[in-house]
Write an enzyme that holds these catalytic residues in place. Structure first.
Site, PDB file in Angstrom:
ATOM      1  N   HIS A  49      48.927  20.131 -18.428  1.00  0.00           N
ATOM      2  CA  HIS A  49      47.738  20.956 -18.208  1.00  0.00           C
ATOM      3  C   HIS A  49      46.471  20.142 -18.471  1.00  0.00           C
ATOM      4  O   HIS A  49      45.992  20.077 -19.598  1.00  0.00           O
ATOM      5  CB  HIS A  49      47.778  22.160 -19.136  1.00  0.00           C
ATOM      6  CG  HIS A  49      49.027  22.977 -18.991  1.00  0.00           C
ATOM      7  ND1 HIS A  49      50.243  22.588 -19.500  1.00  0.00           N
ATOM      8  CD2 HIS A  49      49.235  24.172 -18.382  1.00  0.00           C
ATOM      9  CE1 HIS A  49      51.156  23.507 -19.204  1.00  0.00           C
ATOM     10  NE2 HIS A  49      50.588  24.482 -18.536  1.00  0.00           N
ATOM     11  N   HIS A  95      48.951  25.010 -24.370  1.00  0.00           N
ATOM     12  CA  HIS A  95      49.210  24.206 -23.158  1.00  0.00           C
ATOM     13  C   HIS A  95      48.207  23.047 -23.058  1.00  0.00           C
ATOM     14  O   HIS A  95      48.496  22.051 -22.412  1.00  0.00           O
ATOM     15  CB  HIS A  95      49.145  25.093 -21.915  1.00  0.00           C
ATOM     16  CG  HIS A  95      47.863  25.860 -21.772  1.00  0.00           C
ATOM     17  ND1 HIS A  95      47.640  27.061 -22.404  1.00  0.00           N
ATOM     18  CD2 HIS A  95      46.713  25.591 -21.089  1.00  0.00           C
ATOM     19  CE1 HIS A  95      46.426  27.505 -22.117  1.00  0.00           C
ATOM     20  NE2 HIS A  95      45.837  26.626 -21.325  1.00  0.00           N
ATOM     21  N   ASN A 112      36.626  30.392 -19.472  1.00  0.00           N
ATOM     22  CA  ASN A 112      36.515  29.656 -18.203  1.00  0.00           C
ATOM     23  C   ASN A 112      36.895  30.496 -16.988  1.00  0.00           C
ATOM     24  O   ASN A 112      36.906  30.009 -15.866  1.00  0.00           O
ATOM     25  CB  ASN A 112      37.334  28.357 -18.256  1.00  0.00           C
ATOM     26  CG  ASN A 112      38.828  28.610 -18.375  1.00  0.00           C
ATOM     27  OD1 ASN A 112      39.297  29.745 -18.257  1.00  0.00           O
ATOM     28  ND2 ASN A 112      39.587  27.556 -18.616  1.00  0.00           N
ATOM     29  N   HIS A 165      44.708  24.070 -13.960  1.00  0.00           N
ATOM     30  CA  HIS A 165      45.282  24.587 -15.200  1.00  0.00           C
ATOM     31  C   HIS A 165      46.594  23.881 -15.542  1.00  0.00           C
ATOM     32  O   HIS A 165      46.734  23.361 -16.641  1.00  0.00           O
ATOM     33  CB  HIS A 165      45.532  26.107 -15.089  1.00  0.00           C
ATOM     34  CG  HIS A 165      46.521  26.609 -16.091  1.00  0.00           C
ATOM     35  ND1 HIS A 165      46.150  27.056 -17.332  1.00  0.00           N
ATOM     36  CD2 HIS A 165      47.881  26.695 -16.055  1.00  0.00           C
ATOM     37  CE1 HIS A 165      47.233  27.403 -18.016  1.00  0.00           C
ATOM     38  NE2 HIS A 165      48.292  27.196 -17.262  1.00  0.00           N
ATOM     39  N   GLU A 185      52.988  45.198 -36.221  1.00  0.00           N
ATOM     40  CA  GLU A 185      54.136  44.297 -36.438  1.00  0.00           C
ATOM     41  C   GLU A 185      53.945  42.939 -35.772  1.00  0.00           C
ATOM     42  O   GLU A 185      54.391  41.918 -36.290  1.00  0.00           O
ATOM     43  CB  GLU A 185      55.442  44.919 -35.914  1.00  0.00           C
ATOM     44  CG  GLU A 185      55.987  46.058 -36.731  1.00  0.00           C
ATOM     45  CD  GLU A 185      55.388  47.399 -36.322  1.00  0.00           C
ATOM     46  OE1 GLU A 185      54.509  47.411 -35.427  1.00  0.00           O
ATOM     47  OE2 GLU A 185      55.791  48.422 -36.897  1.00  0.00           O
ATOM     48  N   PHE A 220      62.026  47.684 -35.256  1.00  0.00           N
ATOM     49  CA  PHE A 220      60.762  47.108 -34.799  1.00  0.00           C
ATOM     50  C   PHE A 220      60.704  45.590 -34.984  1.00  0.00           C
ATOM     51  O   PHE A 220      59.655  44.973 -34.774  1.00  0.00           O
ATOM     52  CB  PHE A 220      59.583  47.786 -35.495  1.00  0.00           C
ATOM     53  CG  PHE A 220      59.554  49.279 -35.267  1.00  0.00           C
ATOM     54  CD1 PHE A 220      59.700  49.799 -33.987  1.00  0.00           C
ATOM     55  CD2 PHE A 220      59.430  50.172 -36.326  1.00  0.00           C
ATOM     56  CE1 PHE A 220      59.702  51.174 -33.769  1.00  0.00           C
ATOM     57  CE2 PHE A 220      59.426  51.545 -36.112  1.00  0.00           C
ATOM     58  CZ  PHE A 220      59.568  52.055 -34.834  1.00  0.00           C
ATOM     59  N   HIS A 261      66.426  50.388 -42.728  1.00  0.00           N
ATOM     60  CA  HIS A 261      66.849  51.406 -41.756  1.00  0.00           C
ATOM     61  C   HIS A 261      67.686  50.713 -40.684  1.00  0.00           C
ATOM     62  O   HIS A 261      67.348  50.683 -39.518  1.00  0.00           O
ATOM     63  CB  HIS A 261      65.633  52.128 -41.170  1.00  0.00           C
ATOM     64  CG  HIS A 261      64.854  52.888 -42.205  1.00  0.00           C
ATOM     65  ND1 HIS A 261      64.321  52.286 -43.333  1.00  0.00           N
ATOM     66  CD2 HIS A 261      64.540  54.197 -42.308  1.00  0.00           C
ATOM     67  CE1 HIS A 261      63.704  53.200 -44.074  1.00  0.00           C
ATOM     68  NE2 HIS A 261      63.831  54.369 -43.484  1.00  0.00           N
ATOM     69  N   HIS A 316      65.043  54.986 -33.087  1.00  0.00           N
ATOM     70  CA  HIS A 316      64.881  54.394 -34.413  1.00  0.00           C
ATOM     71  C   HIS A 316      66.168  53.772 -34.945  1.00  0.00           C
ATOM     72  O   HIS A 316      66.207  53.304 -36.079  1.00  0.00           O
ATOM     73  CB  HIS A 316      64.360  55.446 -35.400  1.00  0.00           C
ATOM     74  CG  HIS A 316      62.893  55.706 -35.254  1.00  0.00           C
ATOM     75  ND1 HIS A 316      62.324  56.064 -34.051  1.00  0.00           N
ATOM     76  CD2 HIS A 316      61.873  55.628 -36.144  1.00  0.00           C
ATOM     77  CE1 HIS A 316      61.021  56.214 -34.219  1.00  0.00           C
ATOM     78  NE2 HIS A 316      60.719  55.944 -35.480  1.00  0.00           N
TER      79      HIS A 316
HETATM   80  C1  LIG Z   1      52.891  34.725 -24.279  1.00  0.00           C
HETATM   81  C2  LIG Z   1      52.721  33.809 -23.119  1.00  0.00           C
HETATM   82  N1  LIG Z   1      52.780  34.319 -21.874  1.00  0.00           N
HETATM   83  C3  LIG Z   1      52.672  33.501 -20.811  1.00  0.00           C
HETATM   84  C4  LIG Z   1      52.515  32.161 -20.967  1.00  0.00           C
HETATM   85  C5  LIG Z   1      52.447  31.242 -19.766  1.00  0.00           C
HETATM   86  N2  LIG Z   1      51.080  30.725 -19.630  1.00  0.00           N
HETATM   87  C6  LIG Z   1      50.761  29.507 -20.079  1.00  0.00           C
HETATM   88  S1  LIG Z   1      49.143  29.155 -19.862  1.00  0.00           S
HETATM   89  C7  LIG Z   1      48.862  30.640 -19.117  1.00  0.00           C
HETATM   90  C8  LIG Z   1      47.491  30.988 -18.623  1.00  0.00           C
HETATM   91  C9  LIG Z   1      46.527  30.800 -19.707  1.00  0.00           C
HETATM   92  O1  LIG Z   1      45.247  30.974 -19.281  1.00  0.00           O
HETATM   93  P1  LIG Z   1      44.090  30.563 -20.281  1.00  0.00           P
HETATM   94  O2  LIG Z   1      44.451  30.962 -21.634  1.00  0.00           O
HETATM   95  O3  LIG Z   1      42.838  31.088 -19.724  1.00  0.00           O
HETATM   96  O4  LIG Z   1      44.117  29.003 -20.264  1.00  0.00           O
HETATM   97  P2  LIG Z   1      43.377  28.046 -19.214  1.00  0.00           P
HETATM   98  O5  LIG Z   1      44.070  28.181 -17.912  1.00  0.00           O
HETATM   99  O6  LIG Z   1      41.984  28.484 -19.147  1.00  0.00           O
HETATM  100  O7  LIG Z   1      43.589  26.721 -19.823  1.00  0.00           O
HETATM  101  C10 LIG Z   1      50.022  31.381 -19.068  1.00  0.00           C
HETATM  102  C11 LIG Z   1      50.104  32.734 -18.469  1.00  0.00           C
HETATM  103  C12 LIG Z   1      52.476  31.665 -22.280  1.00  0.00           C
HETATM  104  N3  LIG Z   1      52.359  30.384 -22.553  1.00  0.00           N
HETATM  105  N4  LIG Z   1      52.560  32.524 -23.339  1.00  0.00           N
HETATM  106 MG   LIG Z   2      41.170  30.377 -18.936  1.00  0.00          MG
END
Ligand SMILES: Cc1ncc(C[n+]2csc(CCOP(=O)(O)OP(=O)(O)O)c2C)c(N)n1
Ligand SMILES: [Mg+2]
Length: 674
Positions: free
Chosen positions: A11, A51, A183, A259, A411, A436, A460, A472
């Site tokens: 990324h 990322h 962004n 990205h 949670e 949960f 539980h 539950h």
């Molecule tokens: C809980 C979760 N769901 C989905 C993803 C897959 N995913 C990685 S980056 C991303 C998009 C993130 O967008 P943003 O936070 O705006 O980062 P940018 O593209 O601006 O760097 C997704 C959906 C993840 N890493 N974690």
């Molecule tokens: Mg973004």
């Protein structure tokens, strides 16, 4: 750009756009010494947008952060050598796809699942305030660190960040600063596809101090916002930074393509040209850059740590006990005699719920273990986890040094905050209904990946919940928790096994544990007639053997079903069949025993086997074999009194006896055929 291109995955866009933000923060604000990335009072930088890991790896490399080993020694090696950046995302590189705590020194928490980083930062910030309350003295501000988290649109969209932000403001965590990279880009495209809320308005409503920086490249504006954060009292800060993903890339800037894909060789060359950078150089680190970092964070951080160390020396003289405690905390050592008051429970056929015995044991330990803190997601009256001894104290914005944390009905955030507390080396527990556990599972899984000794108390634990019904009544939860690598699941069968479970738990330094407890009373076994509860330590043990030591059938059970098996053992005896009852509170602890021990518990020549557990049967075939019988749940439960449910789902002495006899007959039949 170069690392992502070389790996052909990753990324690039956000590290490029956020570089100025990270630069100002690290060079001018972050109180962090590259020579000692685990200095206890360091500021934390958390890359919640995991990322964008090359941003963090580049910072660690440029600042010449040193590596630390498992024994907390610095060895002079770089945390991130350039070669590892060149090997981004490759096996054994210190630069894996997403930042991994423990693997790369200087990474404060594992991130990647969006929202987890920011939510975890709340736990680290709370720990900072807690440590300050307990250990700071006039003229000795031993703990006053700040926590910064860099988040993207994804972190803002995830619900967990909302839960965590709400609690952070409620507690007035002024040492917490989230920087939101606004962004407008996520994977599918522009955020207008799915996100149109007023983030600033939302955080203002939570009670945060919200600032806006309209240009990620304006270092003065960033500086001003960070300075204002430092001056903000009684509430956390959000700095919304408007940025352009892949800033400077001629065709990819502001696109979702930037990205998560390499920019491409041509685009990279064009971008470098725009930056005024040698366009064919790769992984170029001009020596001036390293010098610049040395003169910035290196000098400032080194001085800050040296000052702190001097202060600590004086503190140790004036407050030797407190100083010793902080050292024990840093090394995850429990205090001396933490176990001195753990009760032994007398035999009692009526007994008590394991949640109740656990509450007693937890209190007995916590009284002598000052940095064991935790709470519940609004269920402590049910989970019995409240610390009730004198001066235990409730954590609130006025009393951040209390021992009981009220997470509220949150949670998801509780799980991440527990991770944060554990990352700051406090001994943290959280509790809720087992059903949960799903809500906090994302964080629980990260605790296991990070090898954090977080304690989960899930009560539980079965259809034993009774009238609350299938919503539950956990069914698949035990097997699904057992499926998480590194998580130790313990389901004790009586009060004395509960006490032993806690002994095992407190000794742990690297393993998260899920302690699984009943709502309903279960008998306290007469240990003069069955084996001692210390057997729990080995995961499984022969609780009560066949009279002649030669069992016809093995009965394996956990928790509330163990006493059922003892009753069945007696009934079988009267029918001329010899059963061995095995209490197997923890598969994980049992799997760690050597083969000889496992063979003494589960002799391979006894093929007639029945497991009994108030949960989905999934997985028990590993102990009873494909021909063994598994009494367990095949469906969801139902809303009814416990007795009726036990009858309906086959958790009765008769059912166990009948399954055992069928097993014995079957094995005899096979033997005859042989
Ligand atoms: C809980 C979760 N769901 C989905 C993803 C897959 N995913 C990685 S980056 C991303 C998009 C993130 O967008 P943003 O936070 O705006 O980062 P940018 O593209 O601006 O760097 C997704 C959906 C993840 N890493 N974690
Ligand atoms: Mg973004």
């Amino acid at each position: 750009m170069d690392a992502v291109q070389q790996a052909n995955s990753g990324h690039p866009g956000t590290p490029m756009a956020m570089a100025p933000v990270a630069y100002v923060l690290w060079q001018e604000f972050l109180r962090f010494d590259p020579e000692d990335p685990i200095w206890p009072n360091r500021d934390r930088f958390i890359l919640s947008a995991g990322h964008a890991s090359t941003l963090l790896y580049s910072l660690l490399h440029l600042a010449r952060v040193k590596a630390v080993n498992r024994k907390y020694e610095t060895l002079g090696e770089l945390a991130v050598p350039l070669d590892d950046l060149k090997n981004f995302r490759q096996l054994e590189s210190k630069c894996p796809g997403h930042p991994e705590y423990r693997w790369t020194s200087g990474v404060e928490t594992t991130t990647g699942p969006l929202g987890q980083g920011v939510a975890t930062s709340v736990g680290i910030a709370l720990a900072g305030k807690w440590l300050a309350e307990r250990y700071n003295r006039p003229d000795f501000p031993m703990f006053d660190y700040d926590v910064y988290a860099l988040a993207g649109d994804g972190c803002m969209m995830e619900g967990i960040s909302g839960e965590a932000a709400s609690l952070a403001a409620h507690l007035g965590l002024s040492n917490l600063c989230w920087i939101y990279d606004n962004n407008h880009i996520t994977i599918e495209g522009n955020t207008s596809l799915a996100f149109s809320e007023d983030v600033a308005g939302r955080f203002l409503a939570y009670g945060w101090n919200v600032q806006r920086v309209s240009n990620a490249n304006d270092l003065d504006l960033l500086r001003e916002a960070l300075q204002r954060f430092k001056k903000t009292v009684a509430r956390p800060s959000l700095i919304i930074v408007d940025s352009h993903i892949a800033y400077g890339a001629p065709t990819k800037q502001d696109t979702s393509a930037a990205h998560g894909e390499p920019l491409g060789e041509n685009e990279i060359r064009a971008t470098k040209r725009r930056y005024g950078w040698p366009e064919d150089a790769k992984f170029l680190v001009p020596p001036e850059v390293v010098d610049d970092f040395k003169a910035g964070i290196g000098k400032r951080g080194g001085q800050l740590r040296a000052d702190w160390m001097n202060l600590f020396t004086a503190y140790s003289k004036q407050y030797p006990e407190l100083a010793a405690e902080t050292l024990a905390i840093q090394h995850r050592e429990p205090p001396k005699d933490w176990d001195a008051e753990i009760p032994t429970f007398p035999p009692d056929p009526k007994g008590l719920a394991s949640r109740d015995s656990s509450g007693k044991v937890l209190n007995a330990i916590a009284k002598r273990h000052p940095w064991l803190i935790g709470g519940s997601a609004d269920l402590s009256p049910s989970t019995k986890t409240r610390l009730t001894f004198e001066n235990a104290g409730e954590i609130s914005r006025e009393n951040l040094g209390g021992r009981n944390i009220h997470f509220g009905v949150r949670e998801h955030a509780m799980g991440a905050i527990l991770n944060g507390l554990a990352l700051a080396k406090l001994r943290a527990f959280g509790s809720g209904f087992l059903i949960f556990s799903d809500y906090g599972r994302g964080s629980l899984r990260l605790a296991a990946i990070m090898e954090l000794p977080v304690i989960y108390i899930f009560t539980h634990d079965s259809i034993g919940v009774g009238e609350d019904g299938p919503t539950h009544q956990p069914v698949e939860h035990l097997p699904s928790l057992r499926a998480i690598p590194g998580l130790t699941v313990i389901r004790p069968c009586d009060a004395n096994e509960v006490a032993e479970a806690w002994r095992v738990i407190i000794e742990k330094k690297y393993d998260p544990v899920a302690l699984i407890l009943t709502r309903q009373a279960i008998p306290t076994l007469d240990r003069s007639r069955v084996a001692p509860a210390s057997g729990l330590r080995r995961g499984a043990y022969v609780l009560s053997d066949a009279t002649n030591g030669k069992p016809d059938v093995l009965l394996l059970a956990t928790g509330s079903e163990v006493s059922l098996c003892l009753d069945a053992q007696e009934a079988l005896r009267q029918k001329g069949a010899q059963a061995r009852v095995i209490s197997i509170p923890s598969w994980e602890l049992f799997e760690r025993q050597d083969e000889d021990y496992r063979e003494t518990v589960l002799p391979s020549d006894v093929e007639a086997r029945v497991s009994v557990e108030n949960a989905a049967r999934f997985g028990w075939e590993r102990y009873v074999g494909l021909k063994g019988d598994r009494i367990g749940m095949r469906t969801f439960g139902a809303s009814a009194p416990l007795k009726a449910l036990q009858q309906k789902f086959g958790f009765t002495v008769d059912a166990v006896v009948s399954a055992a006899l069928t097993q014995v007959e079957k094995v005899k039949g096979t033997l005859r055929q042989r």
